[in-house]
Design a protein around this motif. Structure first.
Motif, PDB file in Angstrom:
ATOM      1  N   GLY A  34      13.607  15.919  16.425  1.00 19.07           N
ATOM      2  CA  GLY A  34      14.238  14.666  15.472  1.00 19.07           C
ATOM      3  C   GLY A  34      13.928  13.437  15.846  1.00 19.07           C
ATOM      4  O   GLY A  34      15.071  11.984  15.346  1.00 19.07           O
ATOM      5  N   PHE A  35      12.816  13.188  16.361  1.00 21.12           N
ATOM      6  CA  PHE A  35      11.967  11.787  16.106  1.00 21.12           C
ATOM      7  C   PHE A  35      11.315  11.918  14.964  1.00 21.12           C
ATOM      8  O   PHE A  35      10.314  10.931  15.101  1.00 21.12           O
ATOM      9  CB  PHE A  35      11.910  11.517  17.883  1.00 21.12           C
ATOM     10  CG  PHE A  35      12.346  11.634  18.937  1.00 21.12           C
ATOM     11  CD1 PHE A  35      13.595  10.474  18.827  1.00 21.12           C
ATOM     12  CD2 PHE A  35      12.526  12.645  20.205  1.00 21.12           C
ATOM     13  CE1 PHE A  35      14.412  10.892  20.030  1.00 21.12           C
ATOM     14  CE2 PHE A  35      13.549  12.942  20.739  1.00 21.12           C
ATOM     15  CZ  PHE A  35      14.721  11.522  20.887  1.00 21.12           C
ATOM     16  N   GLU A  36      10.909  12.983  14.035  1.00 26.07           N
ATOM     17  CA  GLU A  36      10.106  12.806  13.653  1.00 26.07           C
ATOM     18  C   GLU A  36       9.091  13.412  14.023  1.00 26.07           C
ATOM     19  O   GLU A  36       7.985  12.303  13.172  1.00 26.07           O
ATOM     20  CB  GLU A  36      10.284  11.808  12.760  1.00 26.07           C
ATOM     21  CG  GLU A  36      12.085  11.963  11.099  1.00 26.07           C
ATOM     22  CD  GLU A  36      11.686  10.573  10.523  1.00 26.07           C
ATOM     23  OE1 GLU A  36      10.928  10.062  10.654  1.00 26.07           O
ATOM     24  OE2 GLU A  36      13.140  10.877   9.857  1.00 26.07           O
ATOM     25  N   GLU A  37       8.855  14.190  14.407  1.00 25.20           N
ATOM     26  CA  GLU A  37       7.335  14.552  15.898  1.00 25.20           C
ATOM     27  C   GLU A  37       7.309  16.157  15.135  1.00 25.20           C
ATOM     28  O   GLU A  37       8.246  16.771  15.029  1.00 25.20           O
ATOM     29  CB  GLU A  37       7.798  13.919  16.570  1.00 25.20           C
ATOM     30  CG  GLU A  37       8.010  12.513  17.192  1.00 25.20           C
ATOM     31  CD  GLU A  37       8.181  12.570  19.050  1.00 25.20           C
ATOM     32  OE1 GLU A  37       7.615  11.671  19.141  1.00 25.20           O
ATOM     33  OE2 GLU A  37       8.335  13.053  18.820  1.00 25.20           O
TER      34      GLU A  37
ATOM     35  N   LEU B 178       5.009  11.534  13.071  1.00 25.67           N
ATOM     36  CA  LEU B 178       4.559  12.187  11.283  1.00 25.67           C
ATOM     37  C   LEU B 178       4.182  11.263  10.731  1.00 25.67           C
ATOM     38  O   LEU B 178       3.709  11.082   9.495  1.00 25.67           O
ATOM     39  CB  LEU B 178       5.997  13.339  10.781  1.00 25.67           C
ATOM     40  CG  LEU B 178       6.259  14.376  11.934  1.00 25.67           C
ATOM     41  CD1 LEU B 178       7.223  14.962  11.133  1.00 25.67           C
ATOM     42  CD2 LEU B 178       4.607  15.716  10.767  1.00 25.67           C
ATOM     43  N   HIS B 179       5.108  10.064  10.736  1.00 30.32           N
ATOM     44  CA  HIS B 179       4.258   8.525  10.249  1.00 30.32           C
ATOM     45  C   HIS B 179       2.958   8.171  10.092  1.00 30.32           C
ATOM     46  O   HIS B 179       2.774   7.972   8.895  1.00 30.32           O
ATOM     47  CB  HIS B 179       5.330   7.822  10.073  1.00 30.32           C
ATOM     48  CG  HIS B 179       6.418   7.740   9.871  1.00 30.32           C
ATOM     49  ND1 HIS B 179       7.751   8.121   8.895  1.00 30.32           N
ATOM     50  CD2 HIS B 179       8.404   8.307  10.769  1.00 30.32           C
ATOM     51  CE1 HIS B 179       9.120   7.781   8.685  1.00 30.32           C
ATOM     52  NE2 HIS B 179       8.980   8.592  10.177  1.00 30.32           N
ATOM     53  N   THR B 180       2.784   8.482  11.373  1.00 26.65           N
ATOM     54  CA  THR B 180       1.141   7.604  11.910  1.00 26.65           C
ATOM     55  C   THR B 180       0.611   8.772  12.190  1.00 26.65           C
ATOM     56  O   THR B 180      -0.049   8.372  12.094  1.00 26.65           O
ATOM     57  CB  THR B 180       1.377   7.008  12.839  1.00 26.65           C
ATOM     58  OG1 THR B 180       2.171   6.925  14.334  1.00 26.65           O
ATOM     59  CG2 THR B 180       2.567   5.574  13.003  1.00 26.65           C
ATOM     60  N   GLY B 181       0.860  10.180  12.852  1.00 27.80           N
ATOM     61  CA  GLY B 181      -0.528  10.740  13.462  1.00 27.80           C
ATOM     62  C   GLY B 181      -0.250  10.247  15.067  1.00 27.80           C
ATOM     63  O   GLY B 181      -1.142  11.232  15.520  1.00 27.80           O
ATOM     64  N   ASP B 182      -0.181   9.577  15.159  1.00 28.99           N
ATOM     65  CA  ASP B 182      -0.604   8.762  16.270  1.00 28.99           C
ATOM     66  C   ASP B 182       0.279  10.808  17.656  1.00 28.99           C
ATOM     67  O   ASP B 182       1.326  10.951  17.938  1.00 28.99           O
ATOM     68  CB  ASP B 182       0.754   7.584  17.251  1.00 28.99           C
ATOM     69  CG  ASP B 182       0.466   6.500  16.459  1.00 28.99           C
ATOM     70  OD1 ASP B 182      -1.291   6.055  16.432  1.00 28.99           O
ATOM     71  OD2 ASP B 182       0.400   5.053  16.621  1.00 28.99           O
TER      72      ASP B 182
ATOM     73  N   PHE C 213      -1.722  12.432   5.757  1.00 31.31           N
ATOM     74  CA  PHE C 213      -1.703  11.385   4.590  1.00 31.31           C
ATOM     75  C   PHE C 213      -0.066  11.383   3.916  1.00 31.31           C
ATOM     76  O   PHE C 213       1.157  11.585   4.487  1.00 31.31           O
ATOM     77  CB  PHE C 213      -1.956  13.067   3.718  1.00 31.31           C
ATOM     78  CG  PHE C 213      -2.959  14.001   4.480  1.00 31.31           C
ATOM     79  CD1 PHE C 213      -4.610  13.358   3.949  1.00 31.31           C
ATOM     80  CD2 PHE C 213      -3.177  14.693   4.885  1.00 31.31           C
ATOM     81  CE1 PHE C 213      -5.452  14.232   5.051  1.00 31.31           C
ATOM     82  CE2 PHE C 213      -3.926  15.933   5.905  1.00 31.31           C
ATOM     83  CZ  PHE C 213      -5.436  15.193   5.479  1.00 31.31           C
ATOM     84  N   SER C 214      -0.550  10.351   2.473  1.00 32.76           N
ATOM     85  CA  SER C 214       0.622   9.986   1.711  1.00 32.76           C
ATOM     86  C   SER C 214       1.302  10.659   1.310  1.00 32.76           C
ATOM     87  O   SER C 214       0.954  11.702   0.461  1.00 32.76           O
ATOM     88  CB  SER C 214      -0.056   8.798   1.201  1.00 32.76           C
ATOM     89  OG  SER C 214       0.650   7.942   0.167  1.00 32.76           O
ATOM     90  N   ALA C 215       2.594  11.267   1.970  1.00 29.46           N
ATOM     91  CA  ALA C 215       3.523  11.722   0.375  1.00 29.46           C
ATOM     92  C   ALA C 215       4.658  11.508   0.146  1.00 29.46           C
ATOM     93  O   ALA C 215       5.491  10.568   0.761  1.00 29.46           O
ATOM     94  CB  ALA C 215       3.588  13.072   1.784  1.00 29.46           C
ATOM     95  N   GLU C 216       5.097  11.807  -0.895  1.00 31.79           N
ATOM     96  CA  GLU C 216       6.649  10.714  -1.342  1.00 31.79           C
ATOM     97  C   GLU C 216       7.231  11.659  -2.825  1.00 31.79           C
ATOM     98  O   GLU C 216       6.871  12.568  -3.512  1.00 31.79           O
ATOM     99  CB  GLU C 216       6.068   9.293  -2.285  1.00 31.79           C
ATOM    100  CG  GLU C 216       6.810   9.117  -2.668  1.00 31.79           C
ATOM    101  CD  GLU C 216       6.802   7.669  -3.135  1.00 31.79           C
ATOM    102  OE1 GLU C 216       7.739   6.838  -4.011  1.00 31.79           O
ATOM    103  OE2 GLU C 216       5.750   7.946  -4.034  1.00 31.79           O
ATOM    104  N   LEU C 217       8.646  11.956  -2.256  1.00 34.82           N
ATOM    105  CA  LEU C 217       9.701  13.038  -3.251  1.00 34.82           C
ATOM    106  C   LEU C 217       9.934  11.910  -4.383  1.00 34.82           C
ATOM    107  O   LEU C 217      10.450  11.271  -4.125  1.00 34.82           O
ATOM    108  CB  LEU C 217      10.995  13.283  -1.980  1.00 34.82           C
ATOM    109  CG  LEU C 217      11.693  13.818  -3.361  1.00 34.82           C
ATOM    110  CD1 LEU C 217      11.044  15.133  -3.785  1.00 34.82           C
ATOM    111  CD2 LEU C 217      12.496  14.220  -1.975  1.00 34.82           C
ATOM    112  N   THR C 218       9.352  12.743  -5.471  1.00 34.29           N
ATOM    113  CA  THR C 218      10.408  11.476  -6.838  1.00 34.29           C
ATOM    114  C   THR C 218      10.970  12.263  -7.430  1.00 34.29           C
ATOM    115  O   THR C 218      10.469  13.639  -7.364  1.00 34.29           O
ATOM    116  CB  THR C 218       8.379  10.526  -7.532  1.00 34.29           C
ATOM    117  OG1 THR C 218       7.909  11.906  -8.075  1.00 34.29           O
ATOM    118  CG2 THR C 218       7.795  11.020  -6.323  1.00 34.29           C
TER     119      THR C 218
END
Length: 108
Positions: free
Chosen positions: A63-66, A78-82, A95-100
């Motif tokens: 739930g923390f986007e990990e 998942l945002h930074t890889g930290d 890597f950069s990913a985007e839903l379009t």
């Protein structure tokens, strides 16, 4: 130099390929990466844990986007890889990913 990949043909097809909080392993050119989705956010990251090379496709999204590694439960943002939890371990490559409206765009 970055390479752009597009998965799916539109937003609906992209969403159906990537169920909520599921992790999918995909081959993009010469790179094997994992994809995950939380709501409308899509994440792309290296498929092997940098700790001991366990497949993160077998991991979980919390739930923390990990992403949580299935082997030793190391957690990576998942945002930074930290690295968020675990021992001495390099950060996860993301890597950069985007839903379009055209699908999921990923830059490797």
């Amino acid at each position: 130099m970055s390479k752009k990949f597009t998965l799916g043909t539109d937003r609906a097809s992209a969403l159906s390929m990537l169920p909520e909080r599921a992790i999918r392993k995909v081959q993009l050119g010469s790179d094997l990466v994992c994809l995950a989705r939380v709501g409308e956010k899509v994440f792309a990251f290296q498929h092997l844990c940098p700790h001991q090379s366990a497949s993160l496709a077998d991991g979980k999204i919390n739930g923390f986007e990990e992403v949580i590694c299935p082997l030793h439960h190391y957690r990576f943002d998942l945002h930074t890889g930290d690295l968020r939890s675990g021992g001495n371990c390099p950060d996860l490559k993301v890597f950069s990913a985007e839903l379009t409206d055209e699908g999921i765009n990923i830059l490797i």
